[in-house]
Design an enzyme around this catalytic site. Sequence first.
Site, PDB file in Angstrom:
ATOM      1  N   ASN A 244       0.866  -1.184   0.000  1.00  0.00           N
ATOM      2  CA  ASN A 244       0.000   0.000   0.000  1.00  0.00           C
ATOM      3  C   ASN A 244       0.904   1.236   0.000  1.00  0.00           C
ATOM      4  O   ASN A 244       1.421   1.634   1.047  1.00  0.00           O
ATOM      5  CB  ASN A 244      -0.891  -0.037   1.251  1.00  0.00           C
ATOM      6  CG  ASN A 244      -1.751   1.195   1.386  1.00  0.00           C
ATOM      7  OD1 ASN A 244      -1.632   2.143   0.611  1.00  0.00           O
ATOM      8  ND2 ASN A 244      -2.616   1.194   2.384  1.00  0.00           N
TER       9      ASN A 244
ATOM     10  N   ARG B 120      -2.747  -1.737  -3.339  1.00  0.00           N
ATOM     11  CA  ARG B 120      -3.825  -0.764  -3.209  1.00  0.00           C
ATOM     12  C   ARG B 120      -3.571   0.331  -4.239  1.00  0.00           C
ATOM     13  O   ARG B 120      -2.466   0.872  -4.327  1.00  0.00           O
ATOM     14  CB  ARG B 120      -3.809  -0.160  -1.817  1.00  0.00           C
ATOM     15  CG  ARG B 120      -4.835   0.933  -1.693  1.00  0.00           C
ATOM     16  CD  ARG B 120      -4.655   1.724  -0.430  1.00  0.00           C
ATOM     17  NE  ARG B 120      -5.664   2.768  -0.367  1.00  0.00           N
ATOM     18  CZ  ARG B 120      -5.470   3.932   0.230  1.00  0.00           C
ATOM     19  NH1 ARG B 120      -4.313   4.199   0.797  1.00  0.00           N
ATOM     20  NH2 ARG B 120      -6.421   4.823   0.249  1.00  0.00           N
TER      21      ARG B 120
ATOM     22  N   HIS C  46     -12.313   5.103  -0.149  1.00  0.00           N
ATOM     23  CA  HIS C  46     -12.442   4.109   0.928  1.00  0.00           C
ATOM     24  C   HIS C  46     -13.310   2.923   0.503  1.00  0.00           C
ATOM     25  O   HIS C  46     -13.934   2.270   1.339  1.00  0.00           O
ATOM     26  CB  HIS C  46     -13.048   4.730   2.204  1.00  0.00           C
ATOM     27  CG  HIS C  46     -12.262   5.895   2.735  1.00  0.00           C
ATOM     28  ND1 HIS C  46     -12.774   7.173   2.815  1.00  0.00           N
ATOM     29  CD2 HIS C  46     -11.002   5.991   3.189  1.00  0.00           C
ATOM     30  CE1 HIS C  46     -11.877   7.992   3.308  1.00  0.00           C
ATOM     31  NE2 HIS C  46     -10.771   7.306   3.538  1.00  0.00           N
TER      32      HIS C  46
ATOM     33  N   ARG D  50      -9.588  18.058   6.158  1.00  0.00           N
ATOM     34  CA  ARG D  50     -10.319  18.413   4.929  1.00  0.00           C
ATOM     35  C   ARG D  50     -11.705  18.953   5.277  1.00  0.00           C
ATOM     36  O   ARG D  50     -12.345  18.482   6.213  1.00  0.00           O
ATOM     37  CB  ARG D  50     -10.444  17.185   4.022  1.00  0.00           C
ATOM     38  CG  ARG D  50      -9.137  16.826   3.368  1.00  0.00           C
ATOM     39  CD  ARG D  50      -9.223  15.517   2.637  1.00  0.00           C
ATOM     40  NE  ARG D  50      -8.604  14.436   3.372  1.00  0.00           N
ATOM     41  CZ  ARG D  50      -8.722  13.154   3.076  1.00  0.00           C
ATOM     42  NH1 ARG D  50      -9.447  12.782   2.046  1.00  0.00           N
ATOM     43  NH2 ARG D  50      -8.122  12.237   3.791  1.00  0.00           N
TER      44      ARG D  50
ATOM     45  N   GLU E 143      -8.340  -3.331   5.150  1.00  0.00           N
ATOM     46  CA  GLU E 143      -8.221  -3.174   3.694  1.00  0.00           C
ATOM     47  C   GLU E 143      -7.209  -4.151   3.112  1.00  0.00           C
ATOM     48  O   GLU E 143      -7.404  -4.680   2.019  1.00  0.00           O
ATOM     49  CB  GLU E 143      -7.826  -1.730   3.370  1.00  0.00           C
ATOM     50  CG  GLU E 143      -8.968  -0.759   3.587  1.00  0.00           C
ATOM     51  CD  GLU E 143      -8.508   0.661   3.880  1.00  0.00           C
ATOM     52  OE1 GLU E 143      -7.822   0.864   4.901  1.00  0.00           O
ATOM     53  OE2 GLU E 143      -8.836   1.563   3.101  1.00  0.00           O
TER      54      GLU E 143
END
Length: 412
Positions: free
Chosen positions: A6, A89, A178, A239, A383
């Site tokens: 990843n 990923r 996601h 964010r 994940e």
Amino acid sequence: MILIINCGSSSLKYQLYTPDLAKVLASGIVAKIGEPEGYAEHFVGRRGERRHSETANHHDAFGVMMEALLSPEYGVLECPGAITAIGHRVVHGGAIFFGSVLVDDCVIQALHDCAHFAPLHNPANIVGIEEARRAFPGAPNVAVFDTAFHQTVPPKAHLYALPFELSTAHGIRRYGFHGTSCRYVSQTAAELLNRPIEALSMVVCHLGNGVTLDAIDGGKSVDTTIGFGTFSGVAMGTRAGDFDPAIIFHLVKELGMSLDQVEEICYRKSGLLGLSGLSNDMREICTAAEKGNTRCQLALEVFTYQIRKTIGAYAAAMGGIDALVFTAGIGENSAEIRARICADIGFLGIEIDPRLNAAARGGDPNISAAGARVATLVVPTDEERMIAIDTVALTRPGVAAMQEESPRLAAE
Ligand code: ADP
């Protein structure tokens, strides 16, 4: 053995699985790539170490990972040939990739074509894939996209009401993020409830530094909060989440800010950090709020209000929900945030048991109050495991030939 890589914007994480995915043999991270205070962590089981490791780029970071995996002292690989497949990923698959794919030269070209959507991530993902192709020449590589799960979001939910021609000519639409986490967590939730996912409507709340709420109907993502870039939806660590785009014109035209300054504000100085003025870390915000810091109290109110509002919107979009699922750093660990979100939405069928909520970490994942119509669950995300599952599925004999016929082959 199956290696999962990843590559983030400034880190490279890895996990090494046994071929049957029963065990994680080793894991690690090369962090703060490009910074003097860079470091590397390598774990074999629970035993591990962290050391200073300054790396200039993701190529160097890949080398650090290889050294750790092959180290005679604490490595777990005898030789690179022991790796049978590598899963990667990949953040953005644009509108091209509907599922995970075996990597070939065409896929690499398509990843380059999507790179402008995620300029901090996709180039790093591509480096990880290219290095893996060189380091493990006989082993297949699989790309697993954060965006792919959301390709089922229908036009009514993924289109913006901008001129249609502009949107379609330039790929302007909601892509979502996601997706790998939401897919894993929704499948796990269905298993925990012992019900077929096809029969469930659920909202997954992935609450980490990045935040996604995902409406999942019958196992398919039908709406999601993150859009074209990575800052829409609910307020995140740094964010902004949704705000009126007129503010951007105001900041540029009236206050004389450059677009780069506005971008910096939207992505790095807003969200929990911008509201609290203290931190993007939820733990710090909760602690300060408890001690009476009013800006942190406000940040908590905004964050949890936006999430409640979105759960309501998604329940309306799907005609009610059967399950509400919390995951990621905040969703898995903060009983307080879960309680605030679920307060007073009993009319939707959502009611949690305070005792089960407080003990959810390591306890019963189902925190619903007795008799609640909606099952509220806390499901740790994984994940890497989802990527590993796709990697095994796509590297089974015979699957490669199928992909040649259909380069957009989904993993399922
Ligand atoms: P990402 O993978 O997006 O970087 P994570 O899923 O690791 O993020 O989540 C990070 C967030 O989880 C941070 O805001 C952190 O403060 C929060 N978090 C972790 N543990 C707790 C906790 N016990 N209580 C509240 N928030 C927590």
